[in-house]
Design a protein around this motif. Structure first.
Motif, mmCIF file in Angstrom:
data_model
loop_
_atom_site.group_PDB
_atom_site.id
_atom_site.type_symbol
_atom_site.label_atom_id
_atom_site.label_comp_id
_atom_site.label_asym_id
_atom_site.label_seq_id
_atom_site.Cartn_x
_atom_site.Cartn_y
_atom_site.Cartn_z
ATOM 1 N N SER A 73 0.857 -1.187 0.000
ATOM 2 C CA SER A 73 0.000 0.000 0.000
ATOM 3 C C SER A 73 0.891 1.235 0.000
ATOM 4 C CB SER A 73 -0.884 0.027 1.247
ATOM 5 O OG SER A 73 -1.808 -1.036 1.198
ATOM 6 N N VAL A 74 0.515 2.223 -0.804
ATOM 7 C CA VAL A 74 1.280 3.471 -0.866
ATOM 8 C C VAL A 74 0.337 4.653 -0.731
ATOM 9 C CG1 VAL A 74 3.191 2.578 -2.253
ATOM 10 C CG2 VAL A 74 1.185 3.480 -3.403
ATOM 11 N N LYS A 75 0.852 5.736 -0.190
ATOM 12 C CA LYS A 75 0.124 7.000 -0.087
ATOM 13 C C LYS A 75 0.625 7.935 -1.173
ATOM 14 C CE LYS A 75 -2.027 6.144 3.855
ATOM 15 N NZ LYS A 75 -3.432 5.882 3.840
ATOM 16 N N LYS A 76 -0.168 8.911 -1.538
ATOM 17 C CA LYS A 76 0.241 9.902 -2.532
ATOM 18 C C LYS A 76 1.566 10.517 -2.101
ATOM 19 C CE LYS A 76 -1.186 14.125 -4.823
ATOM 20 N NZ LYS A 76 -2.260 15.118 -5.012
ATOM 21 N N ASP A 78 4.477 8.854 -1.898
ATOM 22 C CA ASP A 78 5.435 7.831 -1.468
ATOM 23 C C ASP A 78 6.278 7.380 -2.664
ATOM 24 O OD1 ASP A 78 4.448 7.870 1.101
ATOM 25 O OD2 ASP A 78 3.382 5.945 0.949
ATOM 26 N N GLN A 96 -1.234 8.982 -6.366
ATOM 27 C CA GLN A 96 -2.387 8.947 -5.464
ATOM 28 C C GLN A 96 -2.252 7.742 -4.544
ATOM 29 O OE1 GLN A 96 -5.333 8.521 -8.623
ATOM 30 N NE2 GLN A 96 -5.846 6.463 -7.882
ATOM 31 N N ASP A 97 -3.105 7.664 -3.545
ATOM 32 C CA ASP A 97 -3.126 6.513 -2.652
ATOM 33 C C ASP A 97 -3.539 5.265 -3.443
ATOM 34 O OD1 ASP A 97 -2.658 8.426 -0.747
ATOM 35 O OD2 ASP A 97 -4.531 8.134 0.347
ATOM 36 N N GLY A 98 -2.996 4.121 -3.057
ATOM 37 C CA GLY A 98 -3.387 2.890 -3.734
ATOM 38 C C GLY A 98 -2.537 1.717 -3.322
ATOM 39 N N THR A 99 -2.687 0.634 -4.056
ATOM 40 C CA THR A 99 -1.924 -0.593 -3.848
ATOM 41 C C THR A 99 -1.148 -0.876 -5.116
ATOM 42 O OG1 THR A 99 -3.672 -1.453 -2.414
ATOM 43 C CG2 THR A 99 -2.096 -3.047 -3.272
#
Length: 121
Positions: A73-76, A78, A96-99
């Motif tokens: 999982s990453v945040k905008k 990262d 953006q946030d996502g996987t």
């Protein structure tokens, strides 16, 4: 006469040289067809399916480090991948946030500006 192929900065030239005993050049070089470059094979997505959000390189360079792996999982903002260009390490960050759905490169791969290096879901 002797025939040679000389490559200068990636451009091949066919040259004919004639030994005449004088210092004057015998023939002007003619430009040959450039040698074909092998296109790199696209990397298969590790998860089998690419995500809908592309993470693209901002500059041409070489993949220096993979900061994430498929499933992370990453945040905008990262870092997902780090590339090296002109002896500088440049993080390629999540838009953006996502996987992480796929990593489309390996350490040491050359990349172009705008190339998709990873995808997110």
């Amino acid at each position: 006469m002797k025939n040679y192929t000389i490559t200068v900065n990636g451009t091949a030239y066919d040259v004919t040289v004639e030994e005449t005993g004088s210092a004057a050049p015998a023939a002007a070089p003619k430009k040959a067809a450039p040698a074909p470059k092998a296109a790199p094979a696209p990397k298969a997505a590790a998860s089998g399916a690419a995500g809908g959000v592309e993470v693209k390189a901002g500059a041409a360079g070489k993949v220096f480090k993979l900061d994430t792996k498929v499933g992370d999982s990453v945040k905008k903002g990262d870092p997902v991948v780090t590339i090296e260009a002109m002896k500088m390490e440049i993080p390629v960050v999540a838009p953006q946030d996502g996987t992480v759905a796929s990593i489309n490169c390996s350490v040491g791969d050359a990349c172009e500006s705008g190339q998709v290096l990873a995808t997110l879901n």
